[in-house]
Each structure stands twice: as C-alpha cells, then as structure tokens.
Design an enzyme around this catalytic site. Structure first.
Site, PDB file in Angstrom:
ATOM      1  N   ASP A   1      -4.256  -8.448  -4.900  1.00  0.00           N
ATOM      2  CA  ASP A   1      -3.626  -8.507  -3.579  1.00  0.00           C
ATOM      3  C   ASP A   1      -4.141  -7.411  -2.663  1.00  0.00           C
ATOM      4  OD1 ASP A   1      -1.668 -10.700  -3.956  1.00  0.00           O
ATOM      5  OD2 ASP A   1      -0.859  -9.376  -5.490  1.00  0.00           O
TER       6      ASP A   1
ATOM      7  N   ASP B   1      -8.137  -5.146  -8.927  1.00  0.00           N
ATOM      8  CA  ASP B   1      -6.833  -5.550  -8.439  1.00  0.00           C
ATOM      9  C   ASP B   1      -7.038  -6.848  -7.661  1.00  0.00           C
ATOM     10  OD1 ASP B   1      -4.037  -5.241  -7.660  1.00  0.00           O
ATOM     11  OD2 ASP B   1      -4.814  -4.696  -5.699  1.00  0.00           O
TER      12      ASP B   1
END
Length: 271
Positions: free
Chosen positions: A17, A15
C-alpha cells in the site's frame, strides 16, 4: 549512494500500500467519506502517518482515539468496508513500479511481498493487477493476517520481513543454493513504521514516502532512515536493533521511477 561496505543485494522485499499501488490515497477517500458523514474533519497526516504500515488492530486503536465518531466501531467498519469494496478495485501501480519489478526479474533478484493488508483487502486491491502481482508467487506473499506472525508483532517489529526472507530461503535451500542473509535484502517501504521494521530486521531499506508524509517528517528524514523515530514501543528486547544516523543502510527516494539498481550491485553500467 549505497556505502561500499554494504552487501550486494540478492533479494528485494516490498510493502504494497502506497509503495507498489496507490491504495493509500484510496484508504484516505474511504476514511474521509465516513468522517464527513458524521461531521468530522479530514484525517490529518499527523494521524495517518501513525496508521500506515501497522496491522489493523493497532491502527484501529490509534484512529478511533482521534476520530471520536458518534457511531459504534462495528458501524464504522461496516460502512468503511462498503466503500473499500467500491474503491480498492480501482487501485493502480505507482510510477516506476512495473519497470522496476521487470528489471529485478531480468537480473535474477529474488522478490517477496510483505504487507499489513489482510487477505480480503489484498484480493480487492490485486485481483485486477495480475501483471504486477505475478512477480510475487503465493508462497512469497506475506499478508497481515498470516498466522505465522504472532499477535502484536506486525510492523514496526521486524517479523514480517524475516518471514518473507524465510520463504525465499526455503526455496533456495530446496534447490541446493546458498541462503540469503538479511544484509543482502533491500526493503522497499513508504511508511515510517515499515522503515523501522526493515532496519530492525537487519536489512537495507529504501524509503519512498507519499509527498504529504515526507512533509510531515520534514527535518527528521535521517531519524526515519535509521529507524529511530520511536514507532516501536513494546517488546523492545525481542524487536531487533534499529540503525544509526547516517550509517548508509537506508535511503530516501521520492519515486521508484528510474531507480538506480546499479548502485546496489544489480545489473551493469552502460559503457
């Protein structure tokens, strides 16, 4: 420690953020600024936890149902976009990230990025960090507005991770190499929906949450790691299965600094 019956890791899927870069805090700054301008309180983590990792449309519905702002959604997005253009280029790698990516590269581990951020925001957050994002070639970057992901099939559905793996396997097959199985993938996530999506993809998962998110789920950590918090509510039949409490397929770490790769069969122990 990873359980001995788990597959050796051949690929790491990330991922972005709040996991690779500190953009979750920047999102909070932008959102709270707009809230304050209209006399509303800070966004609480009980709500923010539901927004993290989700595609934009789903996150927006949750946010606006809570916020009840006295402006139109178009006005909100316009102001938020102004603030994001100001703050997102300030994003920086989180502790341990650059070292971890370099170690994975040195050990021949395949890597891909799977983020709910759309292309415009991705560019704002990444253009000034080539030393980080060069680890993810364009063909191995799956963004939130990727046309190959059907509407409504973002995290916590498993589709984005399976697509990221598909891009890696396409390259391996072209070179005549053995494709990677989902069980040979290690997903790195900070969000609860993201952990569930990784588990539903049949992959091993590392949960590295924001300290405030960890507090929000205090006492429920094992549920999160198993993907059993109920984040996925639609399309259960085609969503893949979550895990089980204590099955060893997921692990909580509070930082990516000095990440124990050796416990996942990556690298060698020092004599």
């Amino acid at each position: 420690m990873a359980q001995p019956n788990l597959s050796k890791i051949r690929a790491c899927l990330f991922d972005m953020d709040g996991l690779l870069i500190d953009s979750e805090d920047l999102y909070t700054i932008c959102t709270n600024t707009v809230l304050h301008e209209h006399g509303r309180p800070d966004l609480p983590w009980s709500i923010k936890a539901q927004l993290q990792g989700r595609p934009g449309p789903q996150a927006q519905e949750i946010f606006h149902a809570w916020a009840q702002l006295p402006i139109t959604r178009e006005e909100f997005y316009s102001r938020q976009t102004e603030l994001q253009k100001e703050h997102f280029p300030k994003a920086q790698p989180l502790p341990g990230v650059l070292e971890l990516l370099q170690r994975l590269k040195e050990n021949g581990i395949h890597m891909a990025l799977a983020t709910s951020s759309h292309a415009g925001n991705f560019k704002l957050k990444s253009a000034h960090l080539p030393h980080l994002f060069s680890h993810f070639p364009d063909q191995h970057r799956i963004l939130g507005d990727d046309k190959r992901i059907a509407p409504g099939r973002g995290k916590p559905c498993p589709d984005i991770w399976l697509l990221a793996l598909e891009t890696l396997n396409s390259s391996l097959i072209q070179r005549g190499e053995t494709p990677i199985l989902p069980s040979e993938c290690l997903v790195f996530e900070d969000s609860v929906p993201g952990v569930e999506s990784g588990r539903r993809a049949g992959m091993q998962v590392i949960w590295c949450p924001h300290p405030e998110l960890l507090l929000e789920y205090k006492g429920r950590e094992e549920e999160v790691l198993a993907g059993l918090t109920g984040e996925h509510k639609e399309g259960e039949v085609s969503a893949g299965k979550p895990g089980e409490i204590g099955d060893g397929w997921a692990r909580l770490v509070e930082s990516l600094e000095r990440f124990p790769l050796i416990e996942y069969g990556i690298g060698r122990r020092k004599e």
